[in-house]
Scaffold this active site. Sequence first.
Site, PDB file in Angstrom:
ATOM      1  N   SER A 211      -9.940 -20.754 -34.331  1.00 52.34           N
ATOM      2  CA  SER A 211     -10.396 -19.378 -34.178  1.00 52.34           C
ATOM      3  C   SER A 211     -11.324 -19.005 -35.342  1.00 52.34           C
ATOM      4  O   SER A 211     -12.313 -19.699 -35.561  1.00 52.34           O
ATOM      5  CB  SER A 211      -9.188 -18.445 -34.054  1.00 52.34           C
ATOM      6  N   ASP A 336      -8.857 -19.634 -23.253  1.00 52.98           N
ATOM      7  CA  ASP A 336      -8.928 -19.002 -24.571  1.00 52.98           C
ATOM      8  C   ASP A 336      -9.081 -17.486 -24.460  1.00 52.98           C
ATOM      9  O   ASP A 336      -8.649 -16.735 -25.329  1.00 52.98           O
ATOM     10  CB  ASP A 336     -10.133 -19.556 -25.355  1.00 52.98           C
ATOM     11  N   HIS A 455      -5.362 -18.717 -25.954  1.00 51.58           N
ATOM     12  CA  HIS A 455      -5.848 -18.775 -27.332  1.00 51.58           C
ATOM     13  C   HIS A 455      -4.690 -19.105 -28.274  1.00 51.58           C
ATOM     14  O   HIS A 455      -3.608 -18.533 -28.161  1.00 51.58           O
ATOM     15  CB  HIS A 455      -6.473 -17.429 -27.710  1.00 51.58           C
TER      16      HIS A 455
END
Length: 558
Positions: A211, A336, A455
């Site tokens: 991320s 995600d 995610h």
Amino acid sequence: MEKLKILFAVVLSLGTASAASLGVVHTEGGDVRGQNIPLGLFRSVDVFKGIPFAAKPGTFEKPKPHPGWDGILKATKFAKRCLQISMLQTSTFGSEDCLYLNIWVPHGRHVSSNLPVMIWFYGGGFMVGGSMGPNFLNNYLYSGQEIADKGNVIVVSVGYRVGTLGFLSTGDSRLPGNYGLWDQHAAIAWVHRNIRSFGGDPNNITIFGESAGGASVSFQTLSPHNKGLFKRAISQSGVAFCPWALNRNPRKVAQEVAEKVGCPTDDRMVACLKSTDAGTLAMASPPITQGSPDHPAVENLLLSPVVDGDFLPDQPGNLFHNAAEIDYLAGANDMDGHLFTSQDIPSLGDKNQETPIEDVKRLLAAYTKEKGQAGLDIAFAEYSSNWGSTPSQDTIKRTAVDIGTDYIFLVPIQTAIYLHAANAMSGRTYSYQLSEPSLMAGPGKPYHDWVGADHADDLQYVFGKPFPTPKAYGDRNRDLSGYMIAYWANFARTGDPNKGNMKGPVTWPEFTSTGHQFLNINAKMNENSIEKEMRLRFVRLWTSTLPSLPSYGVTDAE
């Protein structure tokens, strides 16, 4: 039988006794002693927690070398996180003195030497996060122990400043920003200078992150300041091109923070901000509010890196020559966007609620707003092209997740992979998509049955969580975790995920500008897991069709 038991006990004690350990290690700041953890017959790992790699940083200043210490530093406790806002955004926690790192060194019968090194950068939207990640019953998400032991690599995790203190910028030299990126750079440089004493090879360092950590890795590869400091890089679900990763109008945020803390917004602003209490500054970061289809939450991540003319001398797209010698592995999770899109459209995550097509259109309109109605029409036609006349609720909801995934993660990541491959000299490029179904999905669970890898779902597998917590996972999760550790550690060792001490289930092809091949990673891989041209229609939509349309009065200055 009794004799056998005694013999077994003796063998075990010999094994743990003869597993090697580094003891006291000499570093540039002084001597450190960690903790040795036996892991069975002739295997152990030395863990060093809380070694300072820079001094306590000044507010809005680059990190400076640590003055060092006398005697032996007992490196047995994790340092505090960098000062940041709490999840509820009602208070702050952590410390300004937070530039510390942790090291895991695996050993067999003999003390290790010349091992590959992997340096981890955490995610958290550049707003929050810590080097050890979430902690449940003293089981830290980012513990390097499983990767170190199974992959026979040294793992390092580092702290870096986040939020206002890490990324506030006026967009000019008075408050240039990128302090968190400078912290990461200082940590990489420290590891390069000192890791040989821990048994690491300073000429074989890989940086990896997820991320905002993945985007950080991307920025570190593009900065000219890291020349020669590391050899390889892995970006998981984040690169410099993600819409949340680069702030194009930092001054506006700086002025908002100044107003919140009672500073003027004229020429006196910077001096006033610098003299403001760090806790007050951390509290004043822009709020992360619940999103809506018209104002997606991802647009609230306003404190992020900037093009400062120094760490990033130019726009990211113009800096790939700096990564030409770096091996790069990058990818996204197939859903995600689920975490974000289901907050922007709450009905999406609710199994008992219908999601109106209108909400999907509103979300898409927010992402394409610069291109007005024409942009929305083209994009919606593309995303609904396989809907038929009466799309099911599953189809509508999955499309919304695809839109979020493409816009926030997948397309920017593909862009970075294309550019890396196009500019690479000796550096190799590898692309992946993680498609393992979410553990939260299915009957009796909160997510729809069709939800894939959400995610941050990759983190538990890369850090080997299915091994120390077997009850929470099944065999298929352990298989997948083993595969990911094998590919990641092999890549760190050789620059090729297929070559090293471990074997993945299928041969992962290199990504080239002609073949566009990638590996679809899940627990059940076979030759069909090698695919090409990841979501190419949508990559083209976002990178060429939409940008070629005229813009409608929406500028970065707004």
